[in-house]
Design a protein around this motif. Structure first.
Motif, PDB file in Angstrom:
ATOM      1  N   ALA A 177       1.762  -6.090  -9.539  1.00 19.28           N
ATOM      2  CA  ALA A 177       3.074  -7.504  -9.095  1.00 19.28           C
ATOM      3  C   ALA A 177       2.378  -8.361  -7.680  1.00 19.28           C
ATOM      4  O   ALA A 177       1.564  -7.734  -6.978  1.00 19.28           O
ATOM      5  N   ASP A 178       2.120  -9.772  -7.630  1.00 16.90           N
ATOM      6  CA  ASP A 178       2.078  -9.912  -6.459  1.00 16.90           C
ATOM      7  C   ASP A 178       2.727 -10.020  -5.018  1.00 16.90           C
ATOM      8  O   ASP A 178       2.394  -9.196  -4.337  1.00 16.90           O
ATOM      9  N   GLN A 179       4.401  -9.518  -5.448  1.00 14.67           N
ATOM     10  CA  GLN A 179       4.632  -8.781  -4.114  1.00 14.67           C
ATOM     11  C   GLN A 179       5.418  -7.775  -4.238  1.00 14.67           C
ATOM     12  O   GLN A 179       6.491  -7.894  -5.523  1.00 14.67           O
ATOM     13  N   LEU A 180       5.179  -6.429  -3.614  1.00 13.50           N
ATOM     14  CA  LEU A 180       6.098  -5.173  -4.321  1.00 13.50           C
ATOM     15  C   LEU A 180       6.625  -5.241  -2.955  1.00 13.50           C
ATOM     16  O   LEU A 180       6.113  -4.798  -1.651  1.00 13.50           O
ATOM     17  N   TYR A 181       7.845  -4.781  -2.602  1.00  8.46           N
ATOM     18  CA  TYR A 181       8.630  -4.269  -2.368  1.00  8.46           C
ATOM     19  C   TYR A 181       9.205  -2.124  -2.157  1.00  8.46           C
ATOM     20  O   TYR A 181       9.423  -2.077  -3.549  1.00  8.46           O
ATOM     21  N   PHE A 194       4.417   3.654   9.771  1.00 10.36           N
ATOM     22  CA  PHE A 194       4.612   3.129   8.780  1.00 10.36           C
ATOM     23  C   PHE A 194       5.251   1.770   8.484  1.00 10.36           C
ATOM     24  O   PHE A 194       5.932   1.465  10.033  1.00 10.36           O
ATOM     25  N   ASP A 195       5.159   1.145   8.213  1.00  9.09           N
ATOM     26  CA  ASP A 195       5.513  -0.294   7.960  1.00  9.09           C
ATOM     27  C   ASP A 195       7.232  -0.406   7.308  1.00  9.09           C
ATOM     28  O   ASP A 195       7.563  -0.991   6.959  1.00  9.09           O
ATOM     29  N   THR A 246       0.693  -1.043   0.066  1.00 11.34           N
ATOM     30  CA  THR A 246      -0.179  -0.108   0.153  1.00 11.34           C
ATOM     31  C   THR A 246       0.669   1.542  -0.316  1.00 11.34           C
ATOM     32  O   THR A 246       0.009   2.285  -0.162  1.00 11.34           O
ATOM     33  N   LEU A 247       2.545   1.298   0.085  1.00 14.35           N
ATOM     34  CA  LEU A 247       3.535   2.450   0.171  1.00 14.35           C
ATOM     35  C   LEU A 247       3.028   2.963  -1.272  1.00 14.35           C
ATOM     36  O   LEU A 247       3.686   4.070  -1.466  1.00 14.35           O
ATOM     37  N   ILE A 248       2.735   2.159  -2.727  1.00 13.22           N
ATOM     38  CA  ILE A 248       2.768   2.644  -3.324  1.00 13.22           C
ATOM     39  C   ILE A 248       2.146   3.945  -4.104  1.00 13.22           C
ATOM     40  O   ILE A 248       1.136   3.525  -3.566  1.00 13.22           O
ATOM     41  N   GLU A 291       4.066  11.749   1.564  1.00  9.38           N
ATOM     42  CA  GLU A 291       3.677  11.180   2.766  1.00  9.38           C
ATOM     43  C   GLU A 291       5.770  11.156   3.546  1.00  9.38           C
ATOM     44  O   GLU A 291       6.037  10.533   4.786  1.00  9.38           O
ATOM     45  N   ILE A 292       5.931   9.374   2.574  1.00  9.76           N
ATOM     46  CA  ILE A 292       7.213   9.564   3.156  1.00  9.76           C
ATOM     47  C   ILE A 292       8.284  10.728   3.210  1.00  9.76           C
ATOM     48  O   ILE A 292       9.359  10.597   3.817  1.00  9.76           O
ATOM     49  N   PHE A 293       8.152  11.611   2.174  1.00  9.01           N
ATOM     50  CA  PHE A 293       8.762  12.684   2.024  1.00  9.01           C
ATOM     51  C   PHE A 293       8.673  13.286   3.173  1.00  9.01           C
ATOM     52  O   PHE A 293       9.833  14.375   3.470  1.00  9.01           O
TER      53      PHE A 293
END
Length: 831
Positions: free
Chosen positions: A645-649, A677-678, A492-494, A499-501
């Motif tokens: 993608a199934d798994q996004l990092y 944040f995770d 969900t971070l994409i 927010e991250i900045f």
């Protein structure tokens, strides 16, 4: 005997310049020998003190024992002290993680030297109910406790099928039995884990009084023996009956610094020191025997006169030994004093580097022990003895009459002195004379040449070792490794870049930041499209993993600018980077595909219904400077493509070269937790910094050693050159008498020094390259590194050799050319 002593003292005074230079060389030899042992002993003590600071001064630990057994236990006589901590039990993490489900809870007192607490953040416990935790429990790696958290947790013990209680393990085959509960408040975070040498799980350490610990149902005993060997450990284990419910752990981290305990690191250090001592000893012997041989040659007439009136070979040997002993008496204290001064300065320089490299607050200090002093003194005396008698044996065949008439010159056939015709055409008559001078003085310089070639090869070999070490350390030198990494598998971070900045804007000291989104692509090599090198690196059972990567908008624009692409990527389009950086892009780049594909088939998922193809719109055959995946193929895509993608990092790469890393990491962890944040915050730059510190440490030590060896060799060269040039006073007078001008003489000296320097280089460089190649072949058996020739070091060494030889020749010839021509020729004829 008194006459022999007087002759020895007079000889040293008469040849004052040669004596001073020889004395300097011997002082440097002794100083380096002292320095090697002083540093080895000091470093081993520093290593032991570091282990004590991190793991405690207890050599042995009885991991767990019930109170009754602990109270009744009779300690072996080798145990000089012991302390207790309380095993309270194992507590569950709030959420299960991949590594551990439980952490150790231990009751301890503050100030126990067998159970050290190295504080990283916060403070130490001061009263019951306060606790400190290991760093891994607050870093998000295993847990997420913070200073100020008030924890209430059930405690458990583990029981095996036989009903025996265990601690410090996390085994699914065991049964967890509840022991009660524990309440504590976190007041600090540790940078060490006092349980690490036998129980690597995260730990929580709760303050207890000694009386409370003594009443605890289960305890750990930490035994202090002082320096001990393997036999002593085995004897204690047998006496405590370690196999009967009292598991005994040994603190090998500490024991490997003990003199009588077998240890790989200690053996390596002393083996290296022994090799250095042998090298220095051989260099010193070469220097002294060459100086004495030159002295005997210059004094051939004097010694022959003494032999004609009855001096025996034994007395000549005694005379040489007296001279050597006088030099030894002067050089030994000077060498020791110079070594102490040099090592004291070196340790001030190395202390912060060692502390960063070993992550310790312990300071290295000079350790002077009488065994090392005696060893060097005896070794130096033997070295002087051997070097002093060699010239006597080499000159024993000379008859008194031949010595008086000075019939000791080497006769060389005229044909061997002829110079090549091209040499005169290029350099004139001066070059021809210089060539003949070098031929006539070939034998006196042979030993010096060998010593200097050895010094040059040693220096260049060490330069190769450093180059290979830097290459093997890999990505630390690429400049692409971030200092701090925030990593998350939260899809969900994409799209949450703002927010991250915003989170990063609250932290100080960040110079550069990148948000990187990635997913793994499992590709097949059924058509054999990978290069041979890529197959060795990446292929496993006909498949290999690529990284599908995207970035935040700013970084993506930087990447596109570097590539030279103006159009944005559409969904389903990718740019294939057909090259991976290996060690450093300036050293080697690995080509991935022989022929790059135009489509990446069936990626993202094992669900056939969701598989998709990606269109390769551009291929780049070089590693990127803006961003690169370390040693892995990767392709660049848009964020819309990665969303499938199934798994996004998601990872955030932070570069903060001048920041206080620890403060920044704590600040980021606090912000991450507060904003929910995770992200796991990792100090990924620690390895990079430790690698740089290790390389710097190696350079200082190795090149410092090589420099002193080179100085010893240069002392030898100076003695040989000065003696030769002084011996050629008559020759210079003859050349001046027949009309050679000072300008022509200077030219001859320059050319002659060039010949000597080139001879040294032509021998030294090929041997150094061969040694470097052999080192590479040996290292390449375990580490895949390219063959490297440190050209810059070779060039610097070559230029330095030419300059130093010329300066020595010029200085010596200037003095040799002084005096009245007629007086010098008359003196030559009378001799």
């Amino acid at each position: 005997m008194k006459i022999i002593g007087s002759l020895a003292l007079r000889s040293l005074k008469k040849n004052r310049t040669s004596t001073v230079v020889t004395l300097v060389g011997i002082v440097l030899s002794f100083s380096l020998m002292f320095s090697v042992l002083l540093f080895a002993n000091s470093f081993i003590r520093f290593f032991g003190d570091t282990m004590k600071a991190q793991y405690g001064k207890a050599e042995l630990v009885i991991d767990y024992i019930d109170k009754a057994s602990a109270d009744s236990l009779k300690m072996p006589e080798q145990v000089i002290d012991y302390s207790r901590v309380a095993w309270l039990g194992s507590a569950k993490f709030a959420e299960n993680n991949h590594y551990y489900h439980y952490f150790n809870v231990v009751g301890m007192t503050v100030g126990d030297e067998t159970f050290p607490l190295l504080l990283k953040e916060g403070r130490l416990p001061e009263k019951p109910g306060e606790a400190v935790i290991t760093e891994s429990m607050s870093a998000g790696q295993y847990g997420d406790m913070q200073i100020g958290d008030e924890i209430t947790s059930p405690l458990y013990s583990l029981q095996d099928k036989a009903g025996r209680t265990h601690f410090g393990v996390d085994d699914s085959d065991m049964t967890y039995v509840e022991l009660g509960s524990v309440d504590f408040t976190v007041v600090g975070v540790l940078e060490n884990n006092p349980l690490a040498f036998y129980a690597s799980r995260p730990g929580c350490f709760v303050y207890m009084t000694k009386a409370e610990i003594a009443k605890s149902p289960w305890q750990q005993l930490r035994l202090v023996t002082g320096p001990i060997d393997q036999a002593g450990i085995d004897a204690i284990a047998d006496e405590l009956d370690a196999g009967s419910g009292r598991p005994l752990s040994v603190n090998h981290n500490l024991l490997q610094s003990y003199p009588r305990f077998p240890s790989g690191p200690k053996l390596l250090i002393y083996a290296f020191a022994t090799v250095l001592l042998i090298i220095v000893g051989l260099a010193g012997i070469g220097l002294i025997q060459n100086a004495f041989l030159i002295s005997f040659t210059k004094r051939a007439r004097e010694l022959s006169l003494l032999s004609s009136i009855g001096m025996t070979t034994r007395q000549r040997t005694t005379l040489s030994l007296y001279e050597g002993l006088l030099l030894f008496v002067l050089a030994l204290p000077l060498g020791f004093g110079l070594a102490v001064l040099a090592m004291s300065i070196l340790m001030v320089v190395l202390n912060p580097i060692l502390q960063r490299t070993m992550n310790t607050g312990v300071e290295i200090s000079l350790l002077i022990d009488w065994q090392s002093l005696v060893l060097i003194a005896v070794s130096g005396l033997i070295m002087i003895f051997v070097a002093s008698i060699l010239p006597v044996f080499k000159s024993r065949h000379l008859s008194p009459v031949a010595g008086i008439r000075k019939q000791t010159d080497i006769r060389i056939p005229a044909k061997n002195l002829s110079a090549p015709g091209w040499l005169r055409r290029i350099g004139g008559m001066e070059s021809e004379v210089a060539w003949k001078n070098m031929k006539r003085n070939k034998r006196p310089f042979r030993a010096t040449l060998v010593a200097l070639v050895f010094s040059l090869v040693l220096y260049l070999s060490l330069a190769s070792i450093i180059a290979y070490a830097e290459s093997a350390s890999g990505f630390a030198s690429t400049g692409l490794q971030p200092d701090i990494l925030l990593a998350s598998a939260d899809e969900t971070l994409i799209g949450k870049e703002k927010e991250i900045f915003a989170l990063l804007d609250t932290a100080s000291g960040i110079e550069k930041r990148q948000i990187v989104y990635s997913a793994s692509i499992n590709q097949a090599d059924s058509d054999g499209v990978l290069t041979h090198q890529a197959k060795e690196l990446f292929l496993s059972e006909d498949t290999f993993i690529s990284k599908l990567t995207s970035f935040d908008d700013v970084t993506m624009q930087q990447v596109m600018t570097e590539i030279g692409r103006t159009e944005p990527l559409k969904k389903g389009e990718v740019i294939l980077i057909n090259s991976a950086a290996r060690y450093d892009e300036t050293i080697q780049a690995v080509k991935i595909y022989e022929k790059a594909p135009t489509v990446l088939n069936n990626v993202f998922t094992y669900d056939e219904a969701k598989r998709t193809d990606l269109s390769v719109v551009e291929v780049i055959d070089r590693p990127l400077k803006t961003y690169n995946v370390w040693m892995a193929p990767f392709v660049i895509a848009s964020k819309e493509t990665l969303a499938e993608a199934d798994q996004l990092y998601t990872s955030v790469n932070l570069y903060a070269k001048d920041a206080d890393y620890q403060s920044l990491i704590f600040e980021l962890r606090s912000e991450v937790r507060e904003r929910q944040f995770d992200f796991e915050v990792n100090d990924t730059g620690r390895f990079d910094r430790q690698t740089r510190d290790t390389m710097l440490l190696a350079r200082i030590i190795l090149f410092g050693f090589a420099t002193v060896i080179a100085l010893i060799g240069l002392s030898n060269l100076y003695n040989s050159l000065i003696a030769s040039l002084q011996y050629r006073k008559g020759e210079f007078a003859m050349l001046r008498a027949v009309g050679m001008s000072d300008k022509a003489t200077n030219k001859m000296i320059r050319i002659e020094s060039l010949f000597y320097g080139m001879k040294l280089i032509l021998f030294g460089i090929p041997i150094a390259v061969l040694v470097s190649f052999l080192i590479h072949r040996y290292l390449n058996q375990n580490i895949n590194i390219p063959f490297i020739v440190p050209v810059l070091h070779y060039a610097i060494a070559s230029v330095a050799v030419l300059i130093i030889v010329y300066l020595m020749m010029w200085s010596g010839s200037t003095r040799a050319r002084q005096g009245v021509i007629a007086d010098e020729l008359k003196h030559q004829m009378e001799a």
